[in-house]
Design a protein around this motif. Sequence first.
Motif: not given
Ligand SMILES: [Zn+2]
Length: 308
Positions: A255-257, A263-265, A301-306
């Motif tokens: 995860r990006c965090s 950035e997330c996968f 899912p990631c709220s930023r990347c996905h």
């Molecule tokens: Zn992310």
Amino acid sequence: LSLRSLTGLHLCDVRITKDELACLLHNSFALEQLKLKRCLKIISLKISRMMQRLSYLEVFECNRLQAIESDAQHLSSFTFVGHHHVRISLGQALQLKRLDIECRAAFCYARAELPSSAPNLETLFVHSRREMVSIPMMPSKFSLLKHLSVDLVAGKFPRTYDYCSVISFFDASPSLETFYLNVSWTSLQQPSIFADDPSDLRQMPEHRHNKLKRVTIVGFSSAKSLVELACHILVNTTSLEYITLDTTEGHCLSRCSVNKFGECFPIGRDIILESRKALLAIRTYIEGAVPSKVKLTVVEPCSRCHVV
Ligand SMILES: [Zn+2]
């Protein structure tokens, strides 16, 4: 060449035939470890009872192999990775504690065949790309099985494939403590619970699971039998402490965090869209069934990347 003191044999990309291998093994009674990797001329592998010390066997992508027959009584760990279904006979492998198997119909094989030949398994990893039938309930047991990991990822499964057939394993394994199931991609092909009348949610026959503490389902979707499986686990597992429903494809550690790229996968658009339905299914059918002592973790899912 004296093979009497040989304890480990690792053949990788070797054009050895089954007869040549049999001859080699016939003289290697001290062998403790045998690894065969992409030996494409072997069509069958026979390990005799005379190989008393063999404890570790690994067969990896020997893709012309049709049968493995082992009478090694002290085998404690066995790994098999192949593309096709192979007839595997393990005799009475009473010392076998850990098995990793990856091939077609591995899940059904594991439930139907292993309790009689490897009844003392403690850890079982099953990876299958194709299962034609769901697993029936049957009386045979894995009395000591503690960890079960099942990957049914990105393969071909009939639309009627019933994830609740996993319950057959729970019922057979009174010592089971952890259960991991990955159904990424495959569960998307199954009928969604929102496509049916919600009152049709099946009530499974009651089975008490008294040792199971930790359950993880990756690739959790709104597939009806997957929602039913989660509900069954919550209602029948008195020992449950943690349940994780991951509506992505896993990759929590990237995860990006937490990773260094910020950035997330990436995950597919289909997964992101299905994830919304999965989250609705969790809110509608599952959250209300979670006992107060159980910690439910939902991975979204990631709220930023996905984003779609
Ligand atoms: Zn992310």
